[in-house]
Design a protein around this motif. Structure first.
Motif, PDB file in Angstrom:
ATOM      1  N   UNK A 130      11.233 174.206  64.208  1.00 25.49           N
ATOM      2  CA  UNK A 130      11.939 174.764  63.068  1.00 25.49           C
ATOM      3  C   UNK A 130      11.855 176.286  63.092  1.00 25.49           C
ATOM      4  N   UNK A 131      12.569 176.898  62.164  1.00 24.20           N
ATOM      5  CA  UNK A 131      12.616 178.357  62.102  1.00 24.20           C
ATOM      6  C   UNK A 131      13.932 178.788  61.498  1.00 24.20           C
ATOM      7  N   UNK A 132      14.104 180.056  61.244  1.00 22.63           N
ATOM      8  CA  UNK A 132      15.354 180.530  60.649  1.00 22.63           C
ATOM      9  C   UNK A 132      16.546 180.366  61.581  1.00 22.63           C
ATOM     10  N   UNK A 133      17.714 180.263  61.004  1.00 22.37           N
ATOM     11  CA  UNK A 133      18.942 180.182  61.782  1.00 22.37           C
ATOM     12  C   UNK A 133      19.096 181.436  62.626  1.00 22.37           C
ATOM     13  N   UNK A 134      19.317 181.254  63.933  1.00 21.36           N
ATOM     14  CA  UNK A 134      19.465 182.385  64.832  1.00 21.36           C
ATOM     15  C   UNK A 134      18.201 182.743  65.582  1.00 21.36           C
ATOM     16  N   UNK A 135      17.107 182.009  65.339  1.00 21.86           N
ATOM     17  CA  UNK A 135      15.843 182.301  66.024  1.00 21.86           C
ATOM     18  C   UNK A 135      15.863 181.858  67.483  1.00 21.86           C
ATOM     19  N   UNK A 136      16.810 180.970  67.834  1.00 20.83           N
ATOM     20  CA  UNK A 136      16.911 180.502  69.216  1.00 20.83           C
ATOM     21  C   UNK A 136      16.376 179.101  69.434  1.00 20.83           C
TER      22      UNK A 136
END
Length: 202
Positions: A15-21
């Motif tokens: 998981x992670x923010x949108x655009x983190x890759x």
């Protein structure tokens, strides 16, 4: 929302923010893992979001209507679900249980931070990995460069990202995606460490 812990496979969350890759990293991880005996399997989420160019129903997501999604929620068919960037997303609980318990496969969920937190805070055993962008400026550039979102959508995603990154401390691992190969190596290490721990746990 409970699945028995007597499962044979390992459950991973990316998981992670949108655009983190997340997506590009996970695609390569799965490709490399398929060459081993592990055979990591990606869970396909349900969403009310319309398909982006090139996305295929049943491959990238299961694209469903708002009514269909709500019906699944009412029947408690989701392991986790969340409203993200104005659209609903959810993971099919029965499918995950079958893969982990009956098929004995290792499953990875690429899900938003809200959904990940639901599982982390439940009684399920999992290895949760948070992908951080190198910086907020680079995150904004990545979202802009991929040309899949409107300017308003990018603004919303950036606003959400600042809050999502604060939750990264609740994950088992936090990996900053500033170098592709290094990030891949760290994710693989984290996964193997968890697998080894599962094998050695009575």
């Amino acid at each position: 929302m409970s699945i028995k812990n007597e499962k044979k496979g390992s459950l991973f969350i990316i998981s992670g923010p949108s655009g983190a890759g997340k997506t590009s990293l996970l695609s390569e991880i799965i490709k490399r893992d398929q060459a081993t005996e592990q055979k990591l399997t990606l869970s396909i989420s349900y969403t009310t979001r319309p398909p982006r160019k090139g996305e295929i129903d049943g491959v990238n997501y299961f694209f469903v209507s708002q009514e269909e999604f709500q019906a699944m929620q009412t029947k408690q068919e989701f392991l986790e679900s969340a409203l993200v960037h104005e659209y609903h997303y959810g993971t099919n609980k029965k499918w995950v249980e079958q893969q982990l318990c009956q098929q004995k496969k290792d499953i990875v969920l690429e899900i938003d931070v809200q959904g990940a937190m639901q599982i982390i805070q439940s009684d399920m055993k999992c290895c949760a990995i948070f992908i951080f962008p190198p910086s907020f400026e680079i995150l904004k550039k990545r979202l802009t460069d991929r040309q899949t979102d409107t300017s308003e959508s990018i603004k919303t995603r950036l606003e959400n990202a600042s809050q999502e990154m604060k939750l990264g401390k609740n994950f088992d691992y936090g990996i900053t995606n500033d170098d592709y190969e290094t990030s891949l190596h760290k994710i693989q290490q984290a996964m193997q460490c968890y697998r080894d721990m599962q094998v050695n746990t009575p």
